[in-house]
Design a protein around this motif. Structure first.
Motif, mmCIF file in Angstrom:
data_model
loop_
_atom_site.group_PDB
_atom_site.id
_atom_site.type_symbol
_atom_site.label_atom_id
_atom_site.label_comp_id
_atom_site.label_asym_id
_atom_site.label_seq_id
_atom_site.Cartn_x
_atom_site.Cartn_y
_atom_site.Cartn_z
ATOM 1 N N GLN A 13 3.567 20.915 -19.168
ATOM 2 C CA GLN A 13 4.088 22.231 -19.513
ATOM 3 C C GLN A 13 4.528 22.286 -20.972
ATOM 4 O OE1 GLN A 13 7.126 22.912 -16.572
ATOM 5 N NE2 GLN A 13 5.665 23.502 -14.971
ATOM 6 N N ARG A 14 5.175 21.226 -21.447
ATOM 7 C CA ARG A 14 5.575 21.179 -22.867
ATOM 8 C C ARG A 14 4.350 21.157 -23.772
ATOM 9 N NH1 ARG A 14 9.477 17.468 -20.930
ATOM 10 N NH2 ARG A 14 8.246 15.710 -21.704
ATOM 11 N N GLN A 23 -1.173 21.945 -26.821
ATOM 12 C CA GLN A 23 -1.666 20.580 -26.949
ATOM 13 C C GLN A 23 -2.017 19.945 -25.591
ATOM 14 O OE1 GLN A 23 1.592 18.653 -28.940
ATOM 15 N NE2 GLN A 23 1.089 19.527 -30.937
ATOM 16 N N GLU A 24 -1.953 20.713 -24.511
ATOM 17 C CA GLU A 24 -2.226 20.132 -23.200
ATOM 18 C C GLU A 24 -3.702 19.787 -23.063
ATOM 19 O OE1 GLU A 24 -1.629 21.145 -18.430
ATOM 20 O OE2 GLU A 24 -1.577 22.755 -19.923
ATOM 21 N N GLN A 43 0.827 -1.204 0.000
ATOM 22 C CA GLN A 43 0.000 0.000 0.000
ATOM 23 C C GLN A 43 0.864 1.258 0.000
ATOM 24 O OE1 GLN A 43 -3.366 0.535 0.024
ATOM 25 N NE2 GLN A 43 -3.948 -1.615 -0.121
ATOM 26 N N ALA A 44 2.055 1.158 0.579
ATOM 27 C CA ALA A 44 2.951 2.312 0.622
ATOM 28 C C ALA A 44 3.341 2.768 -0.778
ATOM 29 C CB ALA A 44 4.197 1.971 1.434
ATOM 30 N N LEU A 45 3.351 1.852 -1.736
ATOM 31 C CA LEU A 45 3.709 2.230 -3.103
ATOM 32 C C LEU A 45 2.707 3.211 -3.698
ATOM 33 C CD1 LEU A 45 4.835 -1.248 -4.485
ATOM 34 C CD2 LEU A 45 6.274 0.643 -3.706
ATOM 35 N N ASP A 46 1.471 3.186 -3.198
ATOM 36 C CA ASP A 46 0.481 4.146 -3.675
ATOM 37 C C ASP A 46 0.845 5.567 -3.266
ATOM 38 O OD1 ASP A 46 -1.218 2.717 -5.216
ATOM 39 O OD2 ASP A 46 -2.826 2.543 -3.756
ATOM 40 N N GLY A 47 1.653 5.711 -2.236
ATOM 41 C CA GLY A 47 2.134 7.027 -1.866
ATOM 42 C C GLY A 47 3.401 7.415 -2.592
ATOM 43 N N LEU A 48 4.283 6.444 -2.827
ATOM 44 C CA LEU A 48 5.576 6.735 -3.451
ATOM 45 C C LEU A 48 5.465 6.964 -4.951
ATOM 46 C CD1 LEU A 48 8.661 6.917 -3.173
ATOM 47 C CD2 LEU A 48 8.750 4.435 -3.510
ATOM 48 N N ALA A 49 4.662 6.135 -5.630
ATOM 49 C CA ALA A 49 4.624 6.181 -7.089
ATOM 50 C C ALA A 49 4.242 7.557 -7.644
ATOM 51 C CB ALA A 49 3.682 5.100 -7.634
ATOM 52 N N PRO A 50 3.186 8.235 -7.128
ATOM 53 C CA PRO A 50 2.862 9.551 -7.686
ATOM 54 C C PRO A 50 3.980 10.576 -7.508
ATOM 55 C CG PRO A 50 1.005 8.703 -6.446
ATOM 56 C CD PRO A 50 2.179 7.815 -6.143
ATOM 57 N N VAL A 51 4.694 10.500 -6.374
ATOM 58 C CA VAL A 51 5.791 11.435 -6.144
ATOM 59 C C VAL A 51 6.897 11.217 -7.172
ATOM 60 C CG1 VAL A 51 7.536 12.177 -4.478
ATOM 61 C CG2 VAL A 51 5.239 11.593 -3.698
ATOM 62 N N LEU A 52 7.151 9.953 -7.528
ATOM 63 C CA LEU A 52 8.192 9.652 -8.497
ATOM 64 C C LEU A 52 7.827 10.092 -9.904
ATOM 65 C CD1 LEU A 52 9.254 6.063 -7.326
ATOM 66 C CD2 LEU A 52 10.401 8.235 -6.877
ATOM 67 N N VAL A 53 6.563 9.897 -10.287
ATOM 68 C CA VAL A 53 6.183 10.191 -11.672
ATOM 69 C C VAL A 53 5.690 11.617 -11.867
ATOM 70 C CG1 VAL A 53 5.606 7.768 -12.072
ATOM 71 C CG2 VAL A 53 3.798 9.356 -11.418
ATOM 72 N N MET A 54 5.321 12.321 -10.775
ATOM 73 C CA MET A 54 4.744 13.649 -10.911
ATOM 74 C C MET A 54 5.659 14.641 -11.635
ATOM 75 S SD MET A 54 3.064 16.156 -8.034
ATOM 76 C CE MET A 54 1.739 14.992 -7.703
ATOM 77 N N PRO A 55 6.969 14.729 -11.314
ATOM 78 C CA PRO A 55 7.808 15.692 -12.039
ATOM 79 C C PRO A 55 7.795 15.479 -13.546
ATOM 80 C CG PRO A 55 8.950 14.890 -10.092
ATOM 81 C CD PRO A 55 7.722 14.046 -10.243
ATOM 82 N N PHE A 56 7.795 14.216 -13.977
ATOM 83 C CA PHE A 56 7.774 13.938 -15.413
ATOM 84 C C PHE A 56 6.490 14.454 -16.051
ATOM 85 C CE2 PHE A 56 6.238 11.180 -18.824
ATOM 86 C CZ PHE A 56 7.265 11.325 -19.759
ATOM 87 N N PHE A 57 5.352 14.189 -15.399
ATOM 88 C CA PHE A 57 4.088 14.583 -16.014
ATOM 89 C C PHE A 57 3.832 16.079 -15.903
ATOM 90 C CE2 PHE A 57 3.459 10.034 -15.707
ATOM 91 C CZ PHE A 57 2.913 9.761 -16.950
ATOM 92 N N LEU A 58 4.314 16.724 -14.839
ATOM 93 C CA LEU A 58 4.210 18.183 -14.792
ATOM 94 C C LEU A 58 5.006 18.807 -15.931
ATOM 95 C CD1 LEU A 58 4.507 18.964 -10.952
ATOM 96 C CD2 LEU A 58 2.464 19.129 -12.392
ATOM 97 N N ALA A 59 6.206 18.250 -16.181
ATOM 98 C CA ALA A 59 7.013 18.754 -17.294
ATOM 99 C C ALA A 59 6.334 18.458 -18.636
ATOM 100 C CB ALA A 59 8.405 18.127 -17.252
ATOM 101 N N LEU A 60 5.741 17.276 -18.746
ATOM 102 C CA LEU A 60 5.035 16.920 -19.978
ATOM 103 C C LEU A 60 3.890 17.877 -20.244
ATOM 104 C CD1 LEU A 60 4.321 14.988 -22.336
ATOM 105 C CD2 LEU A 60 2.982 13.643 -20.686
#
Length: 457
Positions: free
Chosen positions: A316-317, A323-324, A297-314
């Motif tokens: 923004q691009r 095209q957002e 269950q802890a992975l549900d907390g970790l995974a968004p933190v790991l992927v969030m910077p990539f998708f925020l950058a995506l």
């Protein structure tokens, strides 16, 4: 008469800090962090605790009022096994945790003010966790947690929007950052409470949840000077009436809201029956070490933190190129991704070993994929309600946003009983179809909903 406004933060205090955000955002995020450590720490244990101890002979007889509670539930569902009863109880509890913010938001908007409501909620939740230390007070504990969550959640997130002027682009990023605190809490809590439950028993895990809530309340009280002034209760005759544009937006939310239920029906099952599925179908051994079920269950907390910077950058691009996807488009994408992740669980038998269990990495991959879907859906839905709601109803409508989870959790609790009659693959494919159908509906109805949320005729 209107109550006197609380004093504004002193001018000497800097209003902007990390990530070009107001310092008050970190007070609210820090409070939410500890509230989620409290909530998710308990939630990760609850079904396993009920199935493994509380609802078994020698314990269930001591729960005050449980015979009446069980009679009411089984009067609707029919006789339930221990496992099905635990799933239904969990579904009702989590559902009500997401229902009461509607009431709590209205109380904060109309009666107490949001700050007082948050403090009342935090105290009630801390008391509820303490009551979980005793079999006799189990239902009392759930009641206190339900009431406390309603007061706190119905009023804490609503204060985030108050930190920003209308149209401030930073407010959209603020809700993503706010959800980082939620996910950090959701990551930390199951690891600690799961380890404590294994080493010292269930009640020690619940005691840690109480400590987390008390710390969160301390953060909130200490940071009052960094939050915007609030006017408290406003007399009915002084409240601005709803405009025609406001009413059209409310109609738009009325269409979006049922579609949110489809997402949360599948998501709620990850908090509920998924723990039992992991127990039954995943190989948890890493060498000689057995991973406690709540740790996944802890992975549900970790995974968004790991992927969030990539998708925020995506995003923004995509925005730079025009095209957002808009909010509804992102929510639809989130439904489709989550449906794919749920179908991934259905495919686990294809990689099962001789013992019939899938490798633990299969579950890890599920959490990564499902939380990409969560990232596209949950913070976006919260921002949609916070930014498009009429100002005088913002707390109430944020509660309505949580209300979708109430109905979904109640539904998922009932569907949890199917885990004993369907194969595991059929069980998860059913949930994939539900959330995928929500994505299809968001795409099909997107045009009219967008017009209504803009306030167009």
């Amino acid at each position: 008469m209107a109550e006197t406004a609380l004093p504004a933060p002193p001018d000497a205090l800097p209003r902007v800090s990390m990530f070009d955000q107001p310092r008050g955002l970190w007070v609210l995020s820090g409070t939410e962090l500890w509230e989620r450590i409290s909530f998710h720490g308990m939630q990760a244990l609850l079904v396993l605790y009920m199935v493994g101890q509380l609802l078994l002979p020698g314990h269930i007889e001591h729960i005050a009022g449980f015979a009446t509670f069980r009679g009411i539930v089984e009067g609707v569902t029919g006789p339930l096994s221990v496992q099905a009863l635990a799933a239904q109880t969990f579904g009702l509890y989590v559902g009500l945790v997401y229902f009461t913010p509607v009431i709590g938001g209205a109380v904060g908007d109309r009666i107490t003010g949001r700050r007082v409501a948050v403090i009342i909620g935090g105290l009630a939740m801390a008391a509820g966790h303490i009551c979980l230390a005793f079999d006799e007070s189990f239902l009392i504990a759930l009641l206190l947690l339900i009431i406390g969550a309603g007061m706190l959640r119905g009023n804490l997130a609503a204060q985030v929007k108050s930190l920003y002027d209308e149209g401030d682009r930073r407010s959209a990023d603020a809700f993503q950052l706010y959800y980082v605190s939620i996910n950090i809490g959701a990551f930390i809590a199951p690891i600690i409470t799961g380890a404590l439950a294994v080493a010292y028993g269930w009640h020690m895990g619940f005691a840690f949840a109480a400590v987390g809530m008390i710390i969160g309340l301390g953060v909130y009280v200490a940071g009052q000077g960094l939050l915007p002034a609030e006017t408290g209760r406003v007399p009915r005759e002084a409240r601005a009436p709803l405009t025609a544009r406001d009413r059209r937006r409310l109609l738009g939310f009325a269409i979006v809201w049922p579609l949110q239920i489809t997402f949360w029906t599948a998501q709620s099952q990850v908090w509920n029956v998924y723990n039992l599925w992991v127990r039954d179908h995943v190989s948890l051994g890493i060498g000689s070490f057995q991973v406690p079920v709540p740790w996944l269950q802890a992975l549900d907390g970790l995974a968004p933190v790991l992927v969030m910077p990539f998708f925020l950058a995506l995003w923004q691009r995509q925005a730079a190129k025009g095209q957002e996807p808009d909010d509804l488009g992102k929510m639809a994408i989130g439904c489709f991704i989550f449906a794919g992740a749920t179908a991934w669980l259905a495919l686990a038998p294809l990689v099962a070993g001789p013992d019939g269990r899938a490798p633990i990495l299969w579950a890890v991959a599920f959490h990564l994929l499902s939380n990409i879907g969560w990232l596209y859906f949950t913070p976006i839905a919260l921002a949609l309600y916070a930014t498009r709601s009429p100002a005088g109803l913002r707390g109430t409508l944020l509660g309505v946003n949580y209300l979708a989870t109430f109905f979904a959790s109640t539904i998922s609790g009932r569907l949890g009983g199917l885990y004993e009659t369907l194969s595991a693959s059929q069980f998860w494919l059913l949930h994939a179809a539900i959330v995928g159908g929500g994505g299809v509906a968001l795409v099909a109805l997107g045009g009219p909903i967008r017009a209504l949320l803009r306030g167009d005729d």
